[in-house]
Design a protein around this motif. Structure first.
Motif, PDB file in Angstrom:
ATOM      1  N   GLU A   1       0.775  -1.254  -0.051  1.00  0.00           N
ATOM      2  CA  GLU A   1       0.141   0.056  -0.158  1.00  0.00           C
ATOM      3  C   GLU A   1       0.816   1.243  -0.036  1.00  0.00           C
ATOM      4  OE1 GLU A   1      -3.022   0.203  -0.583  1.00  0.00           O
ATOM      5  OE2 GLU A   1      -3.657  -1.818  -0.390  1.00  0.00           O
ATOM      6  N   ALA A   2       2.169   1.024   0.268  1.00  0.00           N
ATOM      7  CA  ALA A   2       2.881   2.096   0.423  1.00  0.00           C
ATOM      8  C   ALA A   2       2.684   3.449  -0.558  1.00  0.00           C
ATOM      9  CB  ALA A   2       4.333   1.763   0.378  1.00  0.00           C
ATOM     10  N   ALA A   3       2.763   2.998  -2.003  1.00  0.00           N
ATOM     11  CA  ALA A   3       2.662   4.002  -3.157  1.00  0.00           C
ATOM     12  C   ALA A   3       1.618   3.227  -4.303  1.00  0.00           C
ATOM     13  CB  ALA A   3       3.908   3.900  -3.821  1.00  0.00           C
ATOM     14  N   ALA A   4       0.268   2.861  -3.522  1.00  0.00           N
ATOM     15  CA  ALA A   4      -0.760   2.348  -4.485  1.00  0.00           C
ATOM     16  C   ALA A   4      -1.399   3.383  -5.182  1.00  0.00           C
ATOM     17  CB  ALA A   4      -2.110   2.097  -3.246  1.00  0.00           C
ATOM     18  N   GLN A   5      -1.528   4.630  -4.890  1.00  0.00           N
ATOM     19  CA  GLN A   5      -2.162   5.414  -5.932  1.00  0.00           C
ATOM     20  C   GLN A   5      -1.183   5.788  -7.160  1.00  0.00           C
ATOM     21  OE1 GLN A   5      -3.218   8.847  -3.707  1.00  0.00           O
ATOM     22  NE2 GLN A   5      -5.086   8.369  -2.892  1.00  0.00           N
ATOM     23  N   ASP A   6       0.293   5.823  -6.835  1.00  0.00           N
ATOM     24  CA  ASP A   6       1.045   6.140  -7.877  1.00  0.00           C
ATOM     25  C   ASP A   6       0.799   4.876  -8.595  1.00  0.00           C
ATOM     26  OD1 ASP A   6       2.176   8.484  -7.578  1.00  0.00           O
ATOM     27  OD2 ASP A   6       3.625   8.203  -6.278  1.00  0.00           O
ATOM     28  N   ALA A   7       1.071   3.522  -7.807  1.00  0.00           N
ATOM     29  CA  ALA A   7       1.092   2.398  -8.962  1.00  0.00           C
ATOM     30  C   ALA A   7      -0.229   2.291  -9.849  1.00  0.00           C
ATOM     31  CB  ALA A   7       1.005   1.432  -7.719  1.00  0.00           C
ATOM     32  N   ALA A   8      -1.460   2.795  -9.410  1.00  0.00           N
ATOM     33  CA  ALA A   8      -2.467   2.757 -10.261  1.00  0.00           C
ATOM     34  C   ALA A   8      -2.352   3.937 -11.427  1.00  0.00           C
ATOM     35  CB  ALA A   8      -3.890   3.114  -9.476  1.00  0.00           C
ATOM     36  N   ARG A   9      -1.776   4.919 -11.031  1.00  0.00           N
ATOM     37  CA  ARG A   9      -1.208   5.909 -12.200  1.00  0.00           C
ATOM     38  C   ARG A   9      -0.423   5.490 -13.243  1.00  0.00           C
ATOM     39  NH1 ARG A   9      -2.189   9.933  -7.999  1.00  0.00           N
ATOM     40  NH2 ARG A   9       0.017   9.999  -7.347  1.00  0.00           N
ATOM     41  N   PHE A  10       0.630   4.483 -12.660  1.00  0.00           N
ATOM     42  CA  PHE A  10       1.624   4.267 -13.587  1.00  0.00           C
ATOM     43  C   PHE A  10       1.045   3.109 -14.434  1.00  0.00           C
ATOM     44  CE2 PHE A  10       4.611   1.096 -15.049  1.00  0.00           C
ATOM     45  CZ  PHE A  10       5.726   1.983 -15.259  1.00  0.00           C
ATOM     46  N   VAL A  11       0.136   2.202 -14.159  1.00  0.00           N
ATOM     47  CA  VAL A  11      -0.694   1.150 -15.041  1.00  0.00           C
ATOM     48  C   VAL A  11      -1.431   2.003 -16.038  1.00  0.00           C
ATOM     49  CG1 VAL A  11      -2.528  -0.733 -14.863  1.00  0.00           C
ATOM     50  CG2 VAL A  11      -0.740  -0.446 -13.193  1.00  0.00           C
ATOM     51  N   ALA A  12      -2.339   3.067 -15.521  1.00  0.00           N
ATOM     52  CA  ALA A  12      -2.976   3.834 -16.296  1.00  0.00           C
ATOM     53  C   ALA A  12      -2.122   4.631 -17.468  1.00  0.00           C
ATOM     54  CB  ALA A  12      -3.640   4.979 -15.551  1.00  0.00           C
ATOM     55  N   TYR A  13      -1.078   4.890 -17.217  1.00  0.00           N
ATOM     56  CA  TYR A  13      -0.024   5.434 -18.064  1.00  0.00           C
ATOM     57  C   TYR A  13       0.487   4.471 -18.959  1.00  0.00           C
ATOM     58  CZ  TYR A  13       3.841   8.037 -20.218  1.00  0.00           C
ATOM     59  OH  TYR A  13       4.650   8.735 -21.061  1.00  0.00           O
ATOM     60  N   VAL A  14       0.909   3.205 -18.479  1.00  0.00           N
ATOM     61  CA  VAL A  14       1.137   2.217 -19.524  1.00  0.00           C
ATOM     62  C   VAL A  14      -0.037   1.880 -20.521  1.00  0.00           C
ATOM     63  CG1 VAL A  14       1.603  -0.157 -19.728  1.00  0.00           C
ATOM     64  CG2 VAL A  14       2.776   0.989 -18.100  1.00  0.00           C
ATOM     65  N   LEU A  15      -1.041   2.232 -20.103  1.00  0.00           N
ATOM     66  CA  LEU A  15      -2.492   1.781 -20.826  1.00  0.00           C
ATOM     67  C   LEU A  15      -3.005   3.059 -21.719  1.00  0.00           C
ATOM     68  CD1 LEU A  15      -4.852  -0.031 -18.360  1.00  0.00           C
ATOM     69  CD2 LEU A  15      -3.432  -1.195 -20.312  1.00  0.00           C
ATOM     70  N   SER A  16      -2.288   4.124 -21.365  1.00  0.00           N
ATOM     71  CA  SER A  16      -2.605   5.296 -22.271  1.00  0.00           C
ATOM     72  C   SER A  16      -2.012   5.658 -23.825  1.00  0.00           C
ATOM     73  CB  SER A  16      -2.303   6.721 -21.446  1.00  0.00           C
ATOM     74  OG  SER A  16      -0.662   6.573 -21.419  1.00  0.00           O
ATOM     75  N   PRO A  17      -2.401   6.361 -24.358  1.00  0.00           N
ATOM     76  CA  PRO A  17      -1.893   6.370 -25.842  1.00  0.00           C
ATOM     77  C   PRO A  17      -0.310   6.755 -25.598  1.00  0.00           C
ATOM     78  CG  PRO A  17      -4.066   7.685 -25.671  1.00  0.00           C
ATOM     79  CD  PRO A  17      -3.636   7.165 -24.132  1.00  0.00           C
ATOM     80  N   ALA A  18       0.199   7.542 -24.832  1.00  0.00           N
ATOM     81  CA  ALA A  18       1.481   7.709 -24.764  1.00  0.00           C
ATOM     82  C   ALA A  18       2.256   6.522 -24.394  1.00  0.00           C
ATOM     83  CB  ALA A  18       1.653   8.656 -23.576  1.00  0.00           C
ATOM     84  N   GLY A  19       1.759   5.630 -23.384  1.00  0.00           N
ATOM     85  CA  GLY A  19       2.408   4.469 -23.061  1.00  0.00           C
ATOM     86  C   GLY A  19       2.314   3.465 -24.035  1.00  0.00           C
ATOM     87  N   GLN A  20       1.022   3.379 -24.708  1.00  0.00           N
ATOM     88  CA  GLN A  20       1.311   2.394 -25.756  1.00  0.00           C
ATOM     89  C   GLN A  20       1.925   2.768 -27.009  1.00  0.00           C
ATOM     90  OE1 GLN A  20      -1.172  -0.798 -26.052  1.00  0.00           O
ATOM     91  NE2 GLN A  20      -0.470  -0.343 -23.783  1.00  0.00           N
ATOM     92  N   ALA A  21       2.146   3.892 -27.232  1.00  0.00           N
ATOM     93  CA  ALA A  21       3.085   4.523 -28.342  1.00  0.00           C
ATOM     94  C   ALA A  21       4.521   4.136 -28.129  1.00  0.00           C
ATOM     95  CB  ALA A  21       2.978   6.003 -28.546  1.00  0.00           C
ATOM     96  N   ILE A  22       4.709   4.218 -26.827  1.00  0.00           N
ATOM     97  CA  ILE A  22       6.418   3.830 -26.388  1.00  0.00           C
ATOM     98  C   ILE A  22       6.617   2.369 -26.613  1.00  0.00           C
ATOM     99  CG2 ILE A  22       7.738   3.448 -24.645  1.00  0.00           C
ATOM    100  CD1 ILE A  22       6.646   6.210 -23.386  1.00  0.00           C
ATOM    101  N   LEU A  23       5.422   1.546 -26.124  1.00  0.00           N
ATOM    102  CA  LEU A  23       5.600   0.012 -26.312  1.00  0.00           C
ATOM    103  C   LEU A  23       5.887  -0.239 -28.044  1.00  0.00           C
ATOM    104  CD1 LEU A  23       2.965  -1.141 -23.697  1.00  0.00           C
ATOM    105  CD2 LEU A  23       5.684  -1.618 -23.588  1.00  0.00           C
ATOM    106  N   SER A  24       4.902   0.535 -28.779  1.00  0.00           N
ATOM    107  CA  SER A  24       4.777   0.140 -30.204  1.00  0.00           C
ATOM    108  C   SER A  24       6.305   0.509 -30.781  1.00  0.00           C
ATOM    109  CB  SER A  24       3.795   1.144 -30.751  1.00  0.00           C
ATOM    110  OG  SER A  24       3.550   0.874 -32.220  1.00  0.00           O
ATOM    111  N   ARG A  25       6.780   1.442 -30.411  1.00  0.00           N
ATOM    112  CA  ARG A  25       8.213   1.723 -30.783  1.00  0.00           C
ATOM    113  C   ARG A  25       9.144   0.682 -30.815  1.00  0.00           C
ATOM    114  NH1 ARG A  25       6.913   7.074 -29.321  1.00  0.00           N
ATOM    115  NH2 ARG A  25       8.260   7.003 -27.266  1.00  0.00           N
ATOM    116  N   TYR A  26       9.069   0.081 -29.630  1.00  0.00           N
ATOM    117  CA  TYR A  26       9.922  -1.146 -29.272  1.00  0.00           C
ATOM    118  C   TYR A  26       9.368  -2.624 -29.865  1.00  0.00           C
ATOM    119  CZ  TYR A  26      12.492   2.123 -26.607  1.00  0.00           C
ATOM    120  OH  TYR A  26      13.547   3.210 -26.123  1.00  0.00           O
TER     121      TYR A  26
END
Length: 252
Positions: free
Chosen positions: A222-247
């Motif tokens: 629980e130490a960084a639960a909110q940040d963790a959820a935001r990170f997962v959301a970023y991975v799923l976001s258009p910006a995160g998906q664009a990075i994954l696509s480049r690789y």
């Protein structure tokens, strides 16, 4: 049993290491080795959008990362290279099941050194006498190894190839074995092969029996639960998906 003891010792050692280096404001992400290059850029993008949060990345074989978490190593996000490792995480109550989501897909490929003269064009070529050493991740702990085993069993070649195996602790080690010419061929993800185009070449794409999908989830720490959820959301976001696509990652 002898293979498991070193992994357990490594997990405990890393547990102590992470406990000593993770600080308040840090977001610890444990991710499959095949995500190394992409997630380094994802982390930079996330930090830019979330000033004051530092992302600490821990890469390795998915099952080993899970054991680190279970043994007490701090981790706020777990990203696996297959569903089986995440299933284990749910069973061990290491992640929050409701946060689990697939975020990327990949493909298994067989690679050879760039200067290879083996002329491997089909899986059956691995049975030839001149192909002596074949690298792949240990199926007991490495997702790429499980995908590889499934594909070879479907082709009726598992026993033959297993007799020539050089087991790797994670997919990047398999890539290294091939790039250094220490083996004749190796099984990796397509995204890993793209990391060293000057040292390895794809001999063939390997159909897997199950889709190569990557799940991600917030851990029960629980130490960084909110940040963790935001990170997962970023991975799923258009910006995160664009990075994954480049690789080279595909959408799940």
């Amino acid at each position: 049993m002898s293979r498991q003891r070193p992994l357990l010792a490594l997990s405990l050692a890393l547990s102590a290491l992470w406990g000593a280096t993770a600080h308040a404001g840090d977001l610890v992400v444990s991710a499959a080795a095949s995500l190394t290059n992409a997630f380094k850029e994802v982390a930079r993008g996330y930090e830019k959008e979330n000033p004051g949060t530092q992302v600490i990345l821990n890469f390795g074989a998915s099952d080993v990362l899970l054991q680190q978490i279970v043994k007490g190593a701090p981790a706020d996000v777990f990203a696996s290279a297959d569903q089986k490792a995440m299933d284990k995480a749910v069973a061990e109550k290491a992640v929050k099941p409701a946060s689990r989501v697939d975020f990327a897909a990949n493909q298994i490929v067989l690679i050879v050194p760039t200067d290879s003269k083996a002329n491997i064009t089909a899986l059956k070529d691995l049975t030839r006498d001149d192909v002596k050493r074949i690298a792949y991740g240990n199926p007991a702990s490495v997702p790429v190894g499980r995908y590889t085993q499934g594909a070879l069993e479907a082709a009726g070649l598992w026993n033959v190839v297993q007799a020539k195996s050089v087991l790797a602790q994670n997919v990047r080690q398999s890539l290294d074995y091939v790039s250094r010419g220490e083996v004749d061929a190796g099984f990796v993800f397509a995204t890993d092969a793209a990391v060293m185009p000057d040292k390895v070449k794809v001999a063939l794409r390997v159909p897997s029996q199950t889709p190569v999908t990557y799940p991600i989830a917030v851990t029960t720490r629980e130490a960084a639960a909110q940040d963790a959820a935001r990170f997962v959301a970023y991975v799923l976001s258009p910006a995160g998906q664009a990075i994954l696509s480049r690789y080279g990652f595909q959408k799940p």
